[in-house]
Design an enzyme around this catalytic site. Structure first.
Site, mmCIF file in Angstrom:
data_model
loop_
_atom_site.group_PDB
_atom_site.id
_atom_site.type_symbol
_atom_site.label_atom_id
_atom_site.label_comp_id
_atom_site.label_asym_id
_atom_site.label_seq_id
_atom_site.Cartn_x
_atom_site.Cartn_y
_atom_site.Cartn_z
ATOM 1 N N HIS A 84 50.451 27.127 77.012
ATOM 2 C CA HIS A 84 49.443 26.216 77.651
ATOM 3 C C HIS A 84 50.156 25.432 78.724
ATOM 4 O O HIS A 84 49.129 24.693 79.321
ATOM 5 C CB HIS A 84 48.908 25.319 76.453
ATOM 6 C CG HIS A 84 50.041 24.269 75.813
ATOM 7 N ND1 HIS A 84 50.813 24.563 74.782
ATOM 8 C CD2 HIS A 84 50.502 23.037 76.480
ATOM 9 C CE1 HIS A 84 51.520 23.405 74.779
ATOM 10 N NE2 HIS A 84 51.164 22.647 75.491
ATOM 11 N N ASP A 116 51.490 30.695 71.425
ATOM 12 C CA ASP A 116 51.774 29.855 72.564
ATOM 13 C C ASP A 116 53.051 29.880 73.157
ATOM 14 O O ASP A 116 53.865 28.852 73.478
ATOM 15 C CB ASP A 116 51.306 28.428 72.083
ATOM 16 C CG ASP A 116 51.152 27.452 73.170
ATOM 17 O OD1 ASP A 116 50.832 27.980 74.316
ATOM 18 O OD2 ASP A 116 50.881 26.154 73.136
ATOM 19 N N SER A 185 56.402 19.707 75.491
ATOM 20 C CA SER A 185 56.031 21.211 75.320
ATOM 21 C C SER A 185 57.005 21.993 75.888
ATOM 22 O O SER A 185 57.338 21.910 76.770
ATOM 23 C CB SER A 185 54.586 21.423 75.915
ATOM 24 O OG SER A 185 53.619 20.775 75.203
#
Length: 400
Positions: A84, A116, A185
């Site tokens: 993402h 992901d 992230s």
């Protein structure tokens, strides 16, 4: 449970888009050493050993700019992060602390949308890769260390516990207590021996230090990928999949500055679009002239808006609202009731195109400048002075 991703400017959900989706395995391109009897390392030592292996990511698209974290997983310049972080972007730059160089990544050699994860091919002669652990052997309660770039703060170290191993809609996730923030992230999760056992992916919005990571064993099959894919050509999830799907990790639009910026400008455009026509009467400057000037503005038409990322830390987004207004000016004979007087000759009229620019930071929107298109000069000109027109009242009110 409501979770959000931790890329600084794009928080999107994990969906079940099946493409290059490997099964978890404990096998690795380079098998980890047996560290069952090795002494635990302090967080400072784990940082020292991996400083050059962990980088900050800046991913750019047409209307978005995101920050994230990733780490080198192969001597040939392979770099692992969350899918993402780069989804929907065109160009990805990696900055490693201690160097002013930006290492560019334009291709992906493997990706797993369901978990992901994406492996990027970075233009570099090679960096020291991290050491992989076996996430299948991870145990609840063991010490972990996370190194990332929350809010762009390079090489931030936090520690905690592997608080739980969760099965969410058939997907395995590590629950960790190490504090993390936006921009984390893709951060590596190390065990006490300095081996990576997970990749930070999301946090639970309603809790404190309820954070989640993807087990590293899901990433290992991606290292053997032989096909290259342009980052701009990677799969893009449909809006319904991002906002209304049955994802285990749904999105939170309110937590995404990019979506907040679009929402703010969209609302201003809607209010301008709803403005009605108006008339304004101005008496002739010479009192002996027996008429008023009547200025009539029709309702705005062809209202459009756009949002662009900027390189400003104060206002990371610029919003633009563009619209047309037809104006008419005519002399009107004086009467007891000004608004009932009728023009005594055909009015002068023209249609003008306007562009209003806004600075946006999260939910804070401020009007920056107003312009109009000058037909004679065939260029956009700065609009100065005050106006009581509906769209100007909206622009000024909504920028407070």
């Amino acid at each position: 449970m409501r979770k959000r991703f931790l890329a600084a400017l794009a928080l999107v959900p994990i969906t079940a888009l099946a493409q290059q989706t490997p099964k978890p395995t404990s096998a690795s391109a380079s098998k980890p050493a047996d560290r069952s009897s090795a002494a635990a390392k302090p967080a400072s030592q784990i940082l020292d050993e991996n400083r050059s292996s962990i980088g900050e990511i800046v991913a750019a698209g047409n209307t978005s700019l995101r920050l994230g974290t990733g780490f080198f997983v192969g001597s040939s310049g392979l770099f692992l992060t969350n899918f993402h972080v780069v989804e929907g972007t065109d160009l990805v730059g990696v900055k490693v602390p201690g160097s002013s160089d930006v290492l560019w990544a334009k291709k992906a050699t493997g990706f797993d949308v369901e978990n992901d994860l994406v492996v990027l091919e970075v233009e570099t002669g090679g960096k020291k890769p991290v050491s992989f652990g076996d996430s299948d052997q991870a145990q609840v309660g063991e010490q972990i260390v996370v190194i990332g770039n929350p809010e762009g703060l390079e090489q931030t170290v936090s520690n905690g516990l592997l608080s739980g191993i969760r099965d969410v809609d058939g997907r395995k996730l590590f629950q960790i207590s190490a504090p993390i923030s936006e921009g984390s992230s893709g951060s590596p999760v190390f065990n006490a021996h300095g081996d990576v056992i997970g990749v930070v992916v999301s946090t639970l919005e309603s809790g404190q230090n309820l954070n989640f990571a993807v087990p590293i064993n899901f990433a290992k099959p991606l290292l053997s990928g032989t096909e290259e894919e342009e980052i701009s050509e990677l799969p893009k999830r449909k809006r319904s999949e991002i906002q209304g799907g049955t994802s285990a990790v749904p999105t939170s639009p309110a937590a995404d500055p990019a979506k907040l910026a679009v929402q703010a400008i969209s609302e201003i455009a809607d209010k301008i679009r709803a403005c009605e026509g108006s008339s304004m009467f101005t008496p002739a400057k010479e009192k002996k002239l027996n008429f008023y000037y009547r200025t009539h503005a029709d309702a705005p038409t062809d209202v459009r808006f756009d949002v662009n990322a900027t390189d400003s830390l104060v206002a990371p987004f610029e919003g633009i609202v563009e619209f047309s207004v037809h104006l008419g000016v005519s002399p009107c004979l004086r009467a007891d009731d000004i608004k009932s007087c009728a023009p005594d000759r055909a009015p002068f009229s023209k249609t003008t195109r306007y562009r209003y620019f806004y600075r946006i930071d999260g939910s804070i929107v401020q009007l920056d400048r107003r312009t109009y298109f000058d037909e004679q000069q065939q260029t956009w000109v700065l609009r100065q002075g005050k106006s009581d027109q509906c769209w100007d009242r909206i622009a000024n009110r909504d920028s407070n």
